[in-house]
Design a protein around this motif. Structure first.
Motif, mmCIF file in Angstrom:
data_model
loop_
_atom_site.group_PDB
_atom_site.id
_atom_site.type_symbol
_atom_site.label_atom_id
_atom_site.label_comp_id
_atom_site.label_asym_id
_atom_site.label_seq_id
_atom_site.Cartn_x
_atom_site.Cartn_y
_atom_site.Cartn_z
ATOM 1 N N MET A 1 0.964 -1.181 -0.012
ATOM 2 C CA MET A 1 0.047 -0.012 0.140
ATOM 3 C C MET A 1 0.906 1.277 0.081
ATOM 4 N N ARG A 2 1.666 1.190 0.827
ATOM 5 C CA ARG A 2 2.592 2.454 1.154
ATOM 6 C C ARG A 2 3.470 2.592 -0.562
ATOM 7 N N GLN A 3 3.809 1.578 -0.833
ATOM 8 C CA GLN A 3 4.450 1.419 -2.268
ATOM 9 C C GLN A 3 3.693 2.055 -3.189
ATOM 10 N N ASP A 4 2.233 1.787 -3.263
ATOM 11 C CA ASP A 4 1.245 2.261 -4.191
ATOM 12 C C ASP A 4 1.322 3.793 -3.989
ATOM 13 N N ALA A 5 1.315 4.136 -2.690
ATOM 14 C CA ALA A 5 0.796 5.546 -2.420
ATOM 15 C C ALA A 5 1.947 6.281 -2.959
ATOM 16 N N THR A 6 3.279 5.800 -2.774
ATOM 17 C CA THR A 6 4.553 6.414 -3.109
ATOM 18 C C THR A 6 4.567 6.582 -4.637
ATOM 19 N N ASN A 7 4.157 5.532 -5.374
ATOM 20 C CA ASN A 7 4.040 5.628 -6.904
ATOM 21 C C ASN A 7 3.188 6.828 -7.179
ATOM 22 N N ASN A 8 2.144 6.876 -6.768
ATOM 23 C CA ASN A 8 1.028 7.821 -7.027
ATOM 24 C C ASN A 8 1.709 9.498 -6.748
ATOM 25 N N HIS A 9 2.239 9.544 -5.544
ATOM 26 C CA HIS A 9 2.883 10.788 -5.350
ATOM 27 C C HIS A 9 4.102 11.085 -6.349
ATOM 28 N N TRP A 10 4.792 10.123 -6.686
ATOM 29 C CA TRP A 10 5.950 10.436 -7.889
ATOM 30 C C TRP A 10 5.241 11.067 -8.968
ATOM 31 N N TRP A 11 3.919 10.342 -9.499
ATOM 32 C CA TRP A 11 3.419 10.996 -10.665
ATOM 33 C C TRP A 11 2.893 12.465 -10.390
ATOM 34 N N VAL A 12 2.549 12.703 -9.248
ATOM 35 C CA VAL A 12 1.829 14.144 -8.935
ATOM 36 C C VAL A 12 3.153 15.032 -8.929
ATOM 37 N N ALA A 13 4.249 14.415 -8.240
ATOM 38 C CA ALA A 13 5.477 15.379 -8.174
ATOM 39 C C ALA A 13 5.751 15.480 -9.619
ATOM 40 N N ARG A 14 5.925 14.900 -10.442
ATOM 41 C CA ARG A 14 6.477 15.184 -11.915
ATOM 42 C C ARG A 14 5.527 15.985 -12.759
ATOM 43 N N VAL A 15 4.275 15.725 -12.494
ATOM 44 C CA VAL A 15 3.366 16.577 -13.684
ATOM 45 C C VAL A 15 3.018 17.842 -12.928
ATOM 46 N N CYS A 16 2.594 17.980 -11.666
ATOM 47 C CA CYS A 16 1.782 19.025 -11.133
ATOM 48 C C CYS A 16 2.530 20.644 -11.368
ATOM 49 N N PRO A 17 3.809 20.372 -11.076
ATOM 50 C CA PRO A 17 4.765 21.436 -11.125
ATOM 51 C C PRO A 17 4.444 22.151 -12.660
ATOM 52 N N GLY A 18 4.692 21.438 -13.620
ATOM 53 C CA GLY A 18 4.659 21.680 -14.919
ATOM 54 C C GLY A 18 3.308 22.530 -15.262
ATOM 55 N N LEU A 19 2.072 21.549 -14.748
ATOM 56 C CA LEU A 19 0.893 21.756 -15.040
ATOM 57 C C LEU A 19 0.316 23.279 -14.528
ATOM 58 N N VAL A 20 0.984 23.385 -13.063
ATOM 59 C CA VAL A 20 0.732 24.878 -12.458
ATOM 60 C C VAL A 20 1.527 26.062 -13.227
ATOM 61 N N PHE A 21 2.592 25.511 -13.707
ATOM 62 C CA PHE A 21 3.269 26.660 -14.465
ATOM 63 C C PHE A 21 2.686 26.934 -15.806
ATOM 64 N N LEU A 22 2.116 25.933 -16.387
ATOM 65 C CA LEU A 22 1.393 26.015 -17.860
ATOM 66 C C LEU A 22 0.147 26.725 -17.714
ATOM 67 N N LEU A 23 -0.404 26.699 -16.481
ATOM 68 C CA LEU A 23 -1.805 27.362 -16.234
ATOM 69 C C LEU A 23 -1.442 28.722 -15.899
ATOM 70 N N GLY A 24 -0.433 28.821 -15.182
ATOM 71 C CA GLY A 24 -0.003 30.352 -14.645
ATOM 72 C C GLY A 24 0.316 31.241 -16.039
ATOM 73 N N ILE A 25 1.062 30.659 -16.929
ATOM 74 C CA ILE A 25 1.532 31.316 -18.275
ATOM 75 C C ILE A 25 0.138 31.495 -19.080
ATOM 76 N N LEU A 26 -0.795 30.690 -19.071
ATOM 77 C CA LEU A 26 -1.798 30.985 -19.743
ATOM 78 C C LEU A 26 -2.803 32.014 -19.179
ATOM 79 N N PHE A 27 -2.709 32.098 -17.896
ATOM 80 C CA PHE A 27 -3.597 33.111 -17.266
ATOM 81 C C PHE A 27 -2.721 34.399 -17.402
ATOM 82 N N PHE A 28 -1.522 34.520 -17.261
ATOM 83 C CA PHE A 28 -0.997 35.880 -17.576
ATOM 84 C C PHE A 28 -1.169 36.286 -19.154
ATOM 85 N N GLN A 29 -0.902 35.215 -20.073
ATOM 86 C CA GLN A 29 -1.059 35.796 -21.405
ATOM 87 C C GLN A 29 -2.286 36.340 -21.517
ATOM 88 N N ALA A 30 -3.487 35.547 -21.189
ATOM 89 C CA ALA A 30 -5.054 36.100 -21.442
ATOM 90 C C ALA A 30 -5.143 37.413 -20.762
#
Lengths: 350, 356
Positions: free
Chosen positions: B1-30
């Motif tokens: 279970m702990r292993q699954d949770a760690t895997n999930n967090h790894w995905w979130v840790a990789r994708v979320c900063p990029g997503l946040v950054f992209l959304l920020g850019i889109l927001f400021f451009q608009a």
């Protein structure tokens, strides 16, 4: 410091619910900003057309409207409806078409009628008597006079007044390219009965050179009432002396002094009578028999006459001698071909 | 279970900063304002836009035709609509310099011809100078003054001169002193001011030698008339009238033509009589009556010949019909039917001859 599940910031963001709220609000903001008015594609926005007129210092450009005529434009911009020809000639058009752009110059552009190949000349026609049936050297039949006026009308000639002619001779004004002046001498009744109605029909100005002793109101001569009626309707009246004696020839029985006094009387009396009857000053003279001399010309200048006409056949450029102006007599025997020969309106350089 | 949770967090840790950054850019451009250069173009349709190529063309055509003033004016129209049009500015400058140079050249040449007394050539050059520069007062002055024979003679008043002495010197006739007084500024004074330049009219002492008034000729003309030599009388009397007005000569002319006309009338030569009466003043004797009578008779005769022509035409004798209608027109040139029928008959005859 790596951003991983062990990191306290990671825990702050992802273990709590804050991250989802942040993501959701950023997403909403993006959508809202996308929903704001977007840049339109570059389709030109056509504003209503500018005014139909552009006014510059020395000309006006006008887009012709359906109600416009040459006369109405001339009246509006040149303050003279008779100057429609001026617009027509510059734009090289005969009539206006709605939507067409015309340039209306506010001052003459061709004083003297000069061109690289020659210069304009103005024929002055001279008539005496008219008759319904008879023609002789001095008498033109009504039918022939009508034909001659019709010829002028149909062939683009424009009949101008003496004042217009002198604007041209003074190198001040421009006149139509095919200008003609009509004069009638003496003061015979047929001028009123025959010529005047025809001139009126064509709306032609003319000048009557009267010798005042002839205005007696007999069956064959004009009366002052008729002279006044014509004068009030566009026929100018000018001087042709008092008795129609030749101003050039001294009679054998006269001394030189008597002759000189007679010349003075001829001019004094006729101008006095014209002034009294018509309340107008006289500026032009038609010499009886077309005769003149240096002496007569100097007397005219001293008395303030602006110009005088002979009956020497020819046409007048702007630089002609204005005390020896050419005038072509129209004889009763003239065919249209003969008449046409007297209408030269341009002289080429040699 | 702990292993699954760690895997999930790894995905979130990789994708979320990029997503946040992209959304920020889109927001400021608009939210950012559009750049000024990308403003939506607004085209004001100029209703006069067609005129400029027309006047450019007209300017070039005028220049080719040597009409420099018109070419300059056409460029001026272009420049008035487009004040920043560098071509119009340059052309106006170039053509104005050229026109000025032409005006100078013609004026100088005109003066040269004038000195050489080649008046016609001088006049043409002065006109060209004025054509290129309408404000050339010098050329205008020459044209309006220098080509006319003088009407006056200048006289420089000297000390001691009087009107009488000037008249004696200038006119060889002291009796003409009144002329000197009349034309000088001194008015009625007997002596004009010394130094004054008088411009006194040239007076012909007698009528020009070329035109001696033939005093005795009128008697000769009258004698010829009495002898019924009407043509000679007319010829002589017309010569007299050519020298100047003469009522006696005019009377001989009228009477002679009248007599000739009456003779033609009584001999039945009506067209000739008509022509001769036409030479007489209409108010002379019964001229008007005769003209009316002859006109009526000619009309009657013309109608007779017209009808005769119609008969021939109906009998298909085209040549004879044509001949009759020609006579009709000689007698009455205003016979409209004869004119029309003659035209038709001639065409028909021509066609028939063509067919044969």
């Amino acid at each position: 410091m790596r951003f991983h599940p062990g990191n306290p910031f990671f825990n702050f963001f992802f273990r709590g619910r804050c991250i989802w709220a942040l993501l959701a609000s950023l997403f909403c903001l993006t959508l809202v900003s996308c929903a704001l008015p977007q840049k339109k594609t570059a389709v030109p926005v056509v504003k209503p057309p500018a005014s139909n007129t552009r006014i510059f210092d020395d000309f006006v450009a006008v887009i012709v409207q359906p109600k416009d005529t040459l006369a109405s434009l001339a009246a509006t911009y040149l303050h003279d409806p008779s100057k429609g020809w001026f617009i027509a000639e510059f734009n090289e058009i005969a009539a206006l078409k709605p939507g067409q752009v015309v340039i209306i110059l506010l001052k003459p552009y061709n004083r003297g009628g000069l061109s690289p190949s020659g210069y304009q000349t103005v024929p002055v026609l001279c008539y005496h008597k008219f008759s319904k049936t008879i023609s002789d050297r001095m008498t033109v039949r009504e039918k022939d006079f009508e034909k001659q006026m019709c010829f002028l009308h149909e062939n683009g000639y424009r009949v101008i007044s003496l004042d217009q002619l002198f604007g041209f001779l003074d190198f001040k004004d421009q006149i139509p390219n095919k200008s003609v002046v009509i004069t009638i001498d003496d003061g015979w009744r047929s001028t009123y009965d025959i010529a005047y109605p025809i001139l009126k029909r064509y709306n032609y100005p003319a000048t009557l050179f009267v010798y005042t002793n002839l205005i007696t109101g007999s069956s064959i001569t004009l009366s002052w009432d008729l002279v006044k009626r014509m004068y009030a309707n566009g026929i100018d009246m000018q001087c042709h002396t008092k008795t129609h004696r030749s101003l050039h020839w001294k009679r054998e029985e006269e001394s030189f002094r008597q002759y000189f006094d007679a010349v003075q009387t001829e001019l004094n009396e006729s101008t006095r009578v014209l002034k009294k009857q018509l309340n107008k000053g006289v500026r032009y003279l038609a010499y009886p028999y077309g005769d003149t001399s240096h002496l007569v010309i100097e007397v005219l200048k001293k008395r303030g006459f602006r110009a005088a006409f002979t009956v020497k056949r020819g046409t007048n450029p702007f630089f002609g001698n204005r005390y020896r102006l050419f005038r072509s007599m129209v004889y009763g025997s003239y065919t249209l071909k003969d008449f046409k020969r007297n209408l030269k309106v341009f002289a080429s350089f040699k | 279970m702990r292993q699954d949770a760690t895997n999930n967090h790894w995905w979130v840790a990789r994708v979320c900063p990029g997503l946040v950054f992209l959304l920020g850019i889109l927001f400021f451009q608009a939210c950012a304002p559009p750049p000024p250069s990308r403003e939506i173009p607004v085209v004001r349709k100029d209703p006069f836009h067609n005129i400029l190529p027309i006047y450019r063309l007209k300017a070039r055509q005028s220049e080719n035709a040597q009409d420099l003033p018109m070419a300059i004016f056409c460029w001026h129209i272009v420049e008035s609509f487009r004040p920043d049009d560098s071509e119009a500015k340059a052309e106006i400058q170039r053509l104005s310099s050229r026109a000025w140079a032409e005006a100078q050249k013609h004026y100088a040449r005109g003066l040269k011809y004038l000195q050489e007394k080649r008046n016609r050539k001088a006049q043409d050059d002065m006109l060209m100078a004025l054509f290129y520069n309408r404000d050339d007062r010098n050329a205008l002055d020459v044209l309006q003054k220098d080509f006319f024979p003088p009407e006056t003679k200048p006289y420089h008043v000297k000390k001691g001169d009087t009107n009488l002495s000037i008249a004696s010197k200038l006119y060889h006739d002291p009796k003409k002193e009144f002329l000197v007084a009349y034309f000088s500024d001194s008015g009625n004074s007997n002596s004009p001011a010394p130094g004054e330049i008088l411009r006194l009219p040239i007076v012909e002492s007698a009528p020009p030698a070329k035109k001696p008034r033939p005093v005795t000729s009128i008697q000769k003309a009258q004698t010829l008339f009495k002898k019924k030599k009407y043509r000679e009388a007319i010829s002589l009397a017309e010569n007299i009238v050519a020298y100047g007005p003469s009522s006696a000569a005019r009377k001989v002319i009228n009477a002679s033509y009248y007599a000739l006309a009456m003779d033609a009338f009584h001999s039945g030569r009506l067209p000739e009589a008509m022509k001769l009466f036409g030479m007489v003043n209409s108010d002379y004797e019964k001229t008007s009556d005769y003209i009316r009578r002859i006109a009526n008779q000619l009309r009657v005769r013309a109608d007779y010949h017209y009808k005769k022509g119609v008969h021939y035409f109906l009998d298909e004798k085209l040549a004879k019909a044509i001949s009759e209608w020609e006579i009709t027109l000689r007698l009455n040139p205003e016979h409209a039917k004869a004119r029309a029928d003659l035209k038709k008959a001639r065409t028909m005859l021509k066609n028939l001859n063509g067919m044969q």
